[in-house]
Design a protein around this motif. Structure first.
Motif, mmCIF file in Angstrom:
data_model
loop_
_atom_site.group_PDB
_atom_site.id
_atom_site.type_symbol
_atom_site.label_atom_id
_atom_site.label_comp_id
_atom_site.label_asym_id
_atom_site.label_seq_id
_atom_site.Cartn_x
_atom_site.Cartn_y
_atom_site.Cartn_z
ATOM 1 N N PHE A 17 41.238 43.819 45.876
ATOM 2 C CA PHE A 17 41.597 43.588 44.477
ATOM 3 C C PHE A 17 40.728 42.498 43.861
ATOM 4 C CE2 PHE A 17 44.270 41.699 41.106
ATOM 5 C CZ PHE A 17 44.411 42.821 40.300
ATOM 6 N N SER B 109 50.429 48.034 44.370
ATOM 7 C CA SER B 109 51.464 47.057 44.007
ATOM 8 C C SER B 109 50.862 45.807 43.378
ATOM 9 C CB SER B 109 52.281 46.663 45.237
ATOM 10 O OG SER B 109 52.971 47.762 45.742
ATOM 11 N N LEU B 110 49.778 45.310 43.966
ATOM 12 C CA LEU B 110 49.108 44.128 43.404
ATOM 13 C C LEU B 110 48.593 44.397 41.991
ATOM 14 C CD1 LEU B 110 47.023 42.923 46.489
ATOM 15 C CD2 LEU B 110 48.850 41.643 45.349
ATOM 16 N N TYR B 111 48.001 45.554 41.809
ATOM 17 C CA TYR B 111 47.469 45.930 40.496
ATOM 18 C C TYR B 111 48.593 45.998 39.464
ATOM 19 C CZ TYR B 111 45.133 48.633 36.852
ATOM 20 O OH TYR B 111 44.625 49.060 35.659
ATOM 21 N N ASP C 104 49.602 48.604 49.031
ATOM 22 C CA ASP C 104 49.613 47.188 48.654
ATOM 23 C C ASP C 104 48.678 46.921 47.477
ATOM 24 O OD1 ASP C 104 51.514 46.484 50.539
ATOM 25 O OD2 ASP C 104 50.033 45.929 52.057
ATOM 26 N N TYR C 105 47.522 47.587 47.455
ATOM 27 C CA TYR C 105 46.607 47.432 46.322
ATOM 28 C C TYR C 105 47.280 47.909 45.040
ATOM 29 C CZ TYR C 105 42.592 47.580 43.271
ATOM 30 O OH TYR C 105 41.743 47.372 42.215
ATOM 31 N N LYS D 59 51.505 44.564 39.539
ATOM 32 C CA LYS D 59 52.045 43.227 39.285
ATOM 33 C C LYS D 59 51.105 42.451 38.357
ATOM 34 C CE LYS D 59 53.834 39.174 41.652
ATOM 35 N NZ LYS D 59 54.087 38.525 42.936
ATOM 36 N N HIS D 60 49.815 42.536 38.616
ATOM 37 C CA HIS D 60 48.819 41.821 37.814
ATOM 38 C C HIS D 60 48.782 42.323 36.370
ATOM 39 C CE1 HIS D 60 45.159 39.531 37.065
ATOM 40 N NE2 HIS D 60 44.636 40.627 36.540
ATOM 41 N N VAL E 37 48.288 43.409 53.361
ATOM 42 C CA VAL E 37 48.275 42.674 52.093
ATOM 43 C C VAL E 37 46.990 41.864 51.958
ATOM 44 C CG1 VAL E 37 49.386 40.813 50.788
ATOM 45 C CG2 VAL E 37 50.778 42.611 51.806
ATOM 46 N N ARG F 130 44.460 42.373 48.954
ATOM 47 C CA ARG F 130 44.105 41.256 48.065
ATOM 48 C C ARG F 130 42.598 41.074 47.981
ATOM 49 N NH1 ARG F 130 48.384 36.993 50.162
ATOM 50 N NH2 ARG F 130 50.161 37.652 48.924
#
Length: 178
Positions: A15, A99-101, A96-97, A103-104, A8, A12
């Motif tokens: 990202f 998922s972060l994208y 994880d990238y 979510k953002h 993560v 992050r």
């Protein structure tokens, strides 16, 4: 240290760098491609984690797995991951990238499973319905599963609606056997 925490942190950092350079959409597509490469090519993980393969060859192999036109940011990221001996976590970092994208950008994954192929118009209506309920963008996939006999199964976020004939027949069978 927990491997989930490590992956993560790397995701992050990638990202954040991608956002600063305005490349977050392109990196998103690349990380999806990389994650899919890990799923589709079973020997990729074994090859990348092999201590016998030099790091420069691993990086080149990973760049090929990322697809065409790999930006410098991705090359630098892969070099850093290899330098720090974290290549065993690369698939997790890619996931994880993604998922972060999502979510953002408020992107939700949705899926419709039907007994027979549906028209593009029906697919668009289902997508619009999900987008209206979730108040976000939906990445929509459709699947065909003839075992449903008829009807559909709609899944998004934590929601699942099973309106298939198979499910209704199973419910009737369960009631009859009681």
């Amino acid at each position: 240290m927990d491997t989930g925490v490590i992956s993560v942190r790397y995701a992050r950092a990638l990202f954040k760098a991608a956002c600063e350079q305005g490349l977050e959409d392109k990196i998103y597509a690349i990380m999806q491609t990389l994650a899919q490469a890990y799923l589709q090519v079973k020997d990729l993980r074994v090859t990348i984690e092999s201590p016998m393969l030099p790091k420069d060859k691993k990086r080149k192999l990973l760049e090929v797995a990322c697809g065409d036109n790999c930006p410098e940011l991705v090359s630098n990221f892969l070099s850093l991951v290899l330098k720090e001996d974290r290549e065993d976590l690369l698939q997790l970092m890619a996931n994880d990238y993604v998922s972060l994208y999502r979510k953002h950008k408020h992107i939700i994954q949705g899926k419709v499973i039907t007994a027979s192929p549906v028209s593009e118009e029906t697919e668009k209506k289902m997508k619009a319905l999900v987008e209206a309920r979730s108040q976000g963008t939906v990445e929509f996939n459709t699947e065909v599963d003839p075992s449903l006999i008829g009807g559909f199964i709609l899944e998004y976020d934590t929601y699942r609606m099973d309106a298939s004939v198979k499910n209704k027949l199973n419910a009737i069978l369960t009631q009859l056997t009681k």
